[in-house]
Design a protein around this motif. Structure first.
Motif, PDB file in Angstrom:
ATOM      1  N   TYR A 195      49.689  35.624  38.203  1.00 26.02           N
ATOM      2  CA  TYR A 195      48.344  35.071  38.030  1.00 26.02           C
ATOM      3  C   TYR A 195      48.018  34.030  39.103  1.00 26.02           C
ATOM      4  O   TYR A 195      46.995  34.120  39.789  1.00 26.02           O
ATOM      5  N   TYR A 196      48.908  33.050  39.262  1.00 27.84           N
ATOM      6  CA  TYR A 196      48.619  31.965  40.203  1.00 27.84           C
ATOM      7  C   TYR A 196      48.802  32.392  41.660  1.00 27.84           C
ATOM      8  O   TYR A 196      48.101  31.877  42.543  1.00 27.84           O
ATOM      9  N   GLU A 197      49.699  33.316  41.918  1.00 32.84           N
ATOM     10  CA  GLU A 197      49.836  33.808  43.291  1.00 32.84           C
ATOM     11  C   GLU A 197      48.557  34.487  43.747  1.00 32.84           C
ATOM     12  O   GLU A 197      48.114  34.322  44.893  1.00 32.84           O
ATOM     13  N   VAL A 247      54.065  31.141  44.506  1.00 34.54           N
ATOM     14  CA  VAL A 247      52.616  30.946  44.496  1.00 34.54           C
ATOM     15  C   VAL A 247      52.145  30.188  45.730  1.00 34.54           C
ATOM     16  O   VAL A 247      51.000  30.343  46.166  1.00 34.54           O
TER      17      VAL A 247
END
Length: 426
Positions: free
Chosen positions: A43-45, A117
């Motif tokens: 998600y954050y990557e 990330v």
């Protein structure tokens, strides 16, 4: 039956009960940790990578930010101890006195997430493996009855972690067996089967999907010579990856000031991401794009040069990430390299030799071959890649190519990044 025999029988039964219960607990906690880390990283990557593509200055900012935070966490929270990856597990299982401290769970979780990330060109697999191994190690220390099962319970955590990352319980058990334990005791079989069963159930309940969605229809016997060629090329590149990681770690260890390591490493990463954004993070986003329609890809000069640049630079940016203080290993880089290498070879064969090979097959086999030769674990690579793609059509050619790649790599250079140590190499 006398009283002594009955007491011994009851003791064995109670010990078995406790072993089953602790295996269930390890399987659940390890699987839960792995799922959370995998989904949070993905998600954050995606957010960070999208931001960097809109404004390339973040290709500089993010690596410096991530590596700096990891350094400060290590200095002020994690007892000034560097994460040494899977070697930490080896040290623990091979020693009666050394143990994986409980802070390694949070250390590897946080550092693995931050590394990827912020652009670190590695993966969360090794971070997950060590964190879940620590869950097993902590459980083993809780009661004296578990002291003799140290390796088995550590492996149970590892197997559960691999299971949720790659949707393959068989790969989880085989990795623990091929790389860590090296032997299958009855306790190993019991604890690991229970752990991966619990992990698989959690994956099913949470509707976790395979990482890649592919559709393989068939493979042809005429492609076997080309598969063998791919296995040899994969072995050569895995040796290049291993030697590059070891070289960069050796060179960066000579830099006394940590902030110089961070700045120098970030500059290498920044330049590489600017040339090839596909190298950002673990690279699964780029691999998913490759898998969309590889059989209709046409080889052009610019595409060929891009693939060559990515294949050559990936080991360098991976090595830089690890040498600069990032957390991770060679799992994701091996899969990434294998996919690009396999597709490039297939496109070259089709264009210049009219070989009429199927590119997607070469991508999948290439992933398994590079991983097999990088970690010297062919059976882990086979089931891991089949689990990743949720397809076993290519099982036989993958088996052949993985064995070829492993033993070719071993002939050229007998060490992996896990097994190498300066004392052994002398």
């Amino acid at each position: 039956m006398n009283n002594t025999t009955q007491i011994k029988k009851n003791y064995r039964f109670i010990k078995l009960q406790k072993l089953v219960i602790v295996s269930i607990l390890i399987g659940f906690l390890s699987a839960f940790l792995g799922i959370v880390l995998k989904n949070a990283t993905e998600y954050y990557e995606a957010i960070f990578f999208h931001r960097a593509t809109l404004n390339p200055v973040f290709f500089i900012v993010f690596p410096i930010f991530g590596l700096s935070i990891i350094f400060f966490l290590r200095e002020y929270l994690f007892k000034k101890k560097e994460n040494k990856g899977i070697k930490e597990i080896f040290e623990s299982v091979n020693s009666k006195t050394k143990n994986l401290p409980s802070y390694k769970i949070s250390s590897h979780f946080i550092n693995g997430l931050l590394t990827v990330v912020s652009g670190g060109s590695t993966g969360i697999e090794v971070s997950t493996v060590v964190a879940t191994a620590t869950i097993g190690a902590v459980a083993q220390r809780k009661q004296n009855v578990f002291r003799q099962y140290k390796t088995e319970l550590i492996c149970a955590g590892v197997s559960a972690g691999i299971t949720v990352l790659f949707s393959s319980p068989i790969a989880g058990i085989l990795f623990s067996l091929e790389v860590i334990s090296k032997k299958a005791t009855r306790a190993f079989i019991l604890t690991n089967i229970i752990a991966v069963t619990v992990a698989s159930a959690l994956v099913y309940l949470l509707h976790e999907k395979p990482l890649f969605s592919v559709h393989v229809t068939t493979w042809h016997l005429k492609a076997i010579p080309y598969f063998i060629l791919l296995g040899v090329l994969a072995a050569l590149h895995s040796v290049y990856l291993t030697r590059t990681v070891l070289f960069f770690k050796s060179q960066f260890s000579k830099i006394a000031e940590p902030h110089f390591k961070i700045i120098f490493g970030s500059l290498i990463l920044c330049l590489s991401f600017t040339l090839f954004p596909q190298l950002y993070g673990e690279g699964y986003h780029s691999m998913k794009s490759l898998f969309l329609n590889p059989n209709d890809t046409t080889l052009t000069l610019s595409l060929g040069l891009t693939f060559v640049g990515i294949i050559v630079l990936k080991p360098i940016v991976t090595s830089t990430t690890l040498a600069s203080g990032g957390d991770g290993g060679v799992f994701a880089p091996s899969l990434f390299i294998g996919a690009f290498l396999g597709l490039l070879l297939a496109l070259l064969l089709n264009k210049y030799l009219d070989a009429d090979v199927i590119p997607i097959n070469f991508m999948i086999i290439g992933m398994a071959a590079v991983l097999s030769s990088s970690i010297h674990a062919p059976f882990t690579a086979i089931f891991l890649v089949c689990g990743l793609t949720n397809d076993y059509t290519l099982f036989l050619p993958i088996l052949v190519v993985c064995l070829i790649s492993k033993y070719t790599a071993k002939m050229i250079y007998p060490f992996t990044v896990y097994s190498y140590s300066p004392s052994i190499a002398k």
